[in-house]
Motif scaffolding. Structure first.
Motif, mmCIF file in Angstrom:
data_model
loop_
_atom_site.group_PDB
_atom_site.id
_atom_site.type_symbol
_atom_site.label_atom_id
_atom_site.label_comp_id
_atom_site.label_asym_id
_atom_site.label_seq_id
_atom_site.Cartn_x
_atom_site.Cartn_y
_atom_site.Cartn_z
ATOM 1 N N HIS A 147 0.828 -1.214 0.000
ATOM 2 C CA HIS A 147 0.000 0.000 0.000
ATOM 3 C C HIS A 147 0.856 1.255 0.000
ATOM 4 O O HIS A 147 0.439 2.306 0.492
ATOM 5 C CB HIS A 147 -0.929 -0.010 1.219
ATOM 6 C CG HIS A 147 -1.902 -1.149 1.204
ATOM 7 N ND1 HIS A 147 -1.559 -2.421 1.609
ATOM 8 C CD2 HIS A 147 -3.196 -1.231 0.805
ATOM 9 C CE1 HIS A 147 -2.606 -3.228 1.473
ATOM 10 N NE2 HIS A 147 -3.603 -2.526 0.985
ATOM 11 N N VAL A 152 -1.677 5.776 3.848
ATOM 12 C CA VAL A 152 -2.159 4.857 4.869
ATOM 13 C C VAL A 152 -1.928 5.431 6.259
ATOM 14 O O VAL A 152 -1.080 6.303 6.467
ATOM 15 C CB VAL A 152 -1.472 3.481 4.743
ATOM 16 C CG1 VAL A 152 -1.775 2.864 3.390
ATOM 17 C CG2 VAL A 152 0.029 3.595 4.945
ATOM 18 N N THR A 153 -2.684 4.907 7.203
ATOM 19 C CA THR A 153 -2.599 5.351 8.587
ATOM 20 C C THR A 153 -2.176 4.198 9.485
ATOM 21 O O THR A 153 -2.255 3.020 9.103
ATOM 22 C CB THR A 153 -3.958 5.879 9.072
ATOM 23 O OG1 THR A 153 -4.908 4.783 9.079
ATOM 24 C CG2 THR A 153 -4.470 6.985 8.153
ATOM 25 N N GLU A 155 -3.775 3.294 12.047
ATOM 26 C CA GLU A 155 -5.002 2.542 12.330
ATOM 27 C C GLU A 155 -5.244 1.480 11.253
ATOM 28 O O GLU A 155 -5.614 0.343 11.570
ATOM 29 C CB GLU A 155 -6.196 3.491 12.397
ATOM 30 C CG GLU A 155 -7.510 2.804 12.736
ATOM 31 C CD GLU A 155 -8.664 3.777 12.862
ATOM 32 O OE1 GLU A 155 -9.744 3.353 13.294
ATOM 33 O OE2 GLU A 155 -8.480 4.963 12.527
ATOM 34 N N GLU A 156 -5.033 1.831 9.994
ATOM 35 C CA GLU A 156 -5.213 0.865 8.916
ATOM 36 C C GLU A 156 -4.182 -0.255 9.005
ATOM 37 O O GLU A 156 -4.490 -1.422 8.748
ATOM 38 C CB GLU A 156 -5.118 1.576 7.562
ATOM 39 C CG GLU A 156 -6.303 2.495 7.276
ATOM 40 C CD GLU A 156 -6.078 3.364 6.052
ATOM 41 O OE1 GLU A 156 -7.075 3.701 5.384
ATOM 42 O OE2 GLU A 156 -4.909 3.713 5.763
#
Length: 276
Positions: A147, A152-153, A155-156
């Motif tokens: 990704h 992206v975070t 959390e993800e």
């Protein structure tokens, strides 16, 4: 550039795909299913673009499933004229990682192929790091590679490894591993090195694709964390990034091989799909 096998019996559709991908990837056109299997067994193919409607979806799905079982590290991208969510779902459950609709333009087609290749590389990186880094670091870095082009975070990332954010942070800390944000950064640098080496993309194009503001921004991140310039990464590839990551965390020497040959080397299960 990645080497892709192309199985598209329809001449018009095949020409459209070749036009969209030919200048970006090394395409090997396969006129028959047997020809496709011969190319895949060569061991130097990173992806396979195939007609998911040929001779019908019902007959294509078991073929795709057999390909996925025999070649788990090859990116499988389906070309389909059935531009409906239901067909995408059916083909996805069969093992395809990307889809190209018959109405898709060149940029969309390239994007679908790039995303599928990224998923493939993430799988290989995750497996290569096993034995070097304790869980969940290998899976986290692999997911970050897959990704790398997304914003992206943490959390993800936590969700991708089936942990809460707090549990992920605590687990990494207890095992003397880098924090989640750092693993995302390492994954992005691995993705950058893969694009620079395997795909032969320019530094500026790679930087923008991976969310850096400019080529100098990518260069600074590369020098800071891998002690390598983008030009050096283009020569040594993602292995160089993982060498530095493993050395910084464990002091060990990374000896993994992330090249195209991994797709059909020691990790390939015995047996191949039968020629039909």
């Amino acid at each position: 550039m990645a080497r892709l096998a192309l199985f598209q019996p329809d001449a018009r559709s095949g020409a459209r795909l070749s036009s969209a991908l030919g200048g970006v990837h090394d395409l090997v056109a396969c006129e028959s299913w047997d020809g496709l299997l011969d190319v895949l067994s060569s061991g130097d193919v990173e992806g396979c673009l195939l007609d998911a409607d040929h001779p019908s979806v019902e007959e294509a799905i078991p073929r795709i499933e057999r390909l996925r079982d025999a070649y788990p590290d090859i990116a499988l991208i389906g070309f389909t004229e059935r531009d409906t969510p239901l067909e995408y779902y059916r083909l996805g459950t069969a093992g395809l990682e990307g889809f190209v609709a018959g109405t898709a333009g060149a940029m969309t087609t390239r994007g679908a192929v790039d995303e599928a290749l990224a998923l493939r590389r993430g799988r290989i990186v995750a497996r290569a790091l096993e034995g070097y880094l304790d869980p969940p670091a290998p899976a986290a870095v692999g997911w970050a590679v897959s990704h790398g082009t997304s914003d992206v975070t943490v959390e993800e990332l936590a969700g991708a490894v089936d942990l809460s954010i707090d549990t992920l942070r605590d687990t990494l800390r207890s095992r003397d591993l880098p924090p989640p944000a750092a693993l995302i950064l390492w994954g992005r640098l691995v993705a950058a090195a893969a694009r620079l080496q395997y795909d032969r993309r320019g530094v500026e194009e790679t930087a923008f694709a991976l969310g850096y503001a400019s080529a100098p921004s990518l260069a600074r991140a590369s020098r800071t964390h891998t002690r390598s310039t983008p030009r050096e990464l283009a020569k040594r590839g993602p292995e160089r990034v993982l060498e530095e990551l493993v050395a910084q965390v464990t002091g060990a020497r990374f000896r993994g091989d992330l090249g195209p040959a991994v797709a059909s080397g020691e990790h390939q299960p015995p047996g191949e799909p039968t020629h039909e």
